[in-house]
Scaffold this active site. Sequence first.
Site, short mmCIF file in Angstrom:
data_model
loop_
_atom_site.label_atom_id
_atom_site.label_comp_id
_atom_site.label_asym_id
_atom_site.label_seq_id
_atom_site.Cartn_x
_atom_site.Cartn_y
_atom_site.Cartn_z
N HIS A 99 0.82 -1.21 0.00
CA HIS A 99 0.00 0.00 0.00
C HIS A 99 0.86 1.27 0.00
CE1 HIS A 99 -3.52 2.38 0.41
NE2 HIS A 99 -4.26 1.50 1.07
N ASP A 151 -8.86 -5.30 -18.52
CA ASP A 151 -8.94 -6.18 -19.70
C ASP A 151 -7.55 -6.31 -20.32
OD1 ASP A 151 -9.38 -7.50 -22.06
OD2 ASP A 151 -10.83 -6.04 -22.85
#
Length: 454
Positions: free
Chosen positions: A183, A401
């Site tokens: 993070h 994608d």
Amino acid sequence: MVVEMKENGVAAAAAGAGEKAAQQLSVKRGEPTLVPPAEPTPTGEQYYLSNLDQNIAVIVQTVYCYKPHSGGGDADSKDVAAALRDALARVLVHYHPLAGRLGISPEMKLTVELTGEGVVFVEADACCDLADVGDLTKPDPAALGQLVYSVPGAKHILEMPPMTAQVTRFRCGGFALGLAMNHCMFDGIGAMEFVNSWAETARGAAELTVPPFLDRAVLRARDPPAPAFPHHEFAEIPDVSDTAALYGSQELLYRSFCFDPDRLERVRALALAGGDLGRCTTFEALSGLVWRARTKALGLAPEQRTKLLFAVDGRRRFVPPLPRGYFGNGIVLTNAIATAGELLSAPVSRAAGLVQGAVRMVTDEYMRSAVDYFEATRARPSLASTLLITTWSRLEFHGADFGWGEPVMSGPVTLPEKEVILFLAHGKERKSINVLLGLPATAMDAFQELMDEI
């Protein structure tokens, strides 16, 4: 902000399915390799991490699952790892700090050593079909943890690379991409920009839609530091209700509560009832509702002070705004504090109003003050008598994608720690919100009853 879960168990609602999925899902990993940037990048230097990056050096694990390519079959799935590896090498030219390793700066802060050695990459094969993975809306570290690579024997954050990637092929020809990312390298928005850039590269894009802005010095502390707010997010609140005994004596259960658009509108109506608030966002209303309900479910004493923490995206709130594609944490923790008696003796509108005030408190000066406060004190946010809400409801997980279509499932592998509630977008239209949380068994039953009333 996302906090990695300690091994307290799996959500009760998902326990049976999780155990079944873990039994069905058996993964055989290959040897880890390194994927360095495809072209020379700066090395031998330290990459600066801002004060907003320092307090959230935890590993966030996510999984993206993809159906078999139409007509591709098994042969197509074998090409997946090579295609993702090649695209990763090329996108790392832009995101080269991810190819380095964490270290400590002369100022005793977390930094990135620009070694250029690369991202840890693992190929794996599962002995089942993708359909056997289960429901990613219910995080399950026992099963889904097999789809993400963790460095064996790593004892602390400096022994873990900033990022690992695992590509798991399934018998049906589908595959999963599991990511473990620190993070401190970026917040949720930055992480999704990286994943989407990686996906664009895999699809053959010549240029990135959102190139990363790497220079985090725009968030350096002032010299000398000039904190102008008390920053109660760091405050230690005494546990006068002895909830530690409750957590210590009962099984910790995790459940998921789905709020569809109609239910969310009912929550907003509750927050607006009485006219105390002129308007209210869905986040403010839902946060106020669960803060109040959790307080009641835990049976906190009326005099018990309870703190609510949540992150606000500061990208557009800074003056000037952070540059487009800012590669780093642009989120700032804000807070609200109230006694249990104050929350429970008033309607939901009171709690929602406190949340709204915490949101409005986040101005440029507040955020600069938070940066300076850490510089002056090196304090870390306390989770004592605290609820931390982290929201992933606006993150575009479904947009990754890589050339095989959108992921059919995506989500976190692990649940937050007991002090954390996670808001996740749910459903094809992403207009519903799943609320995930953990509570001791009796408190969870009480919370369930309160949610059933909505």
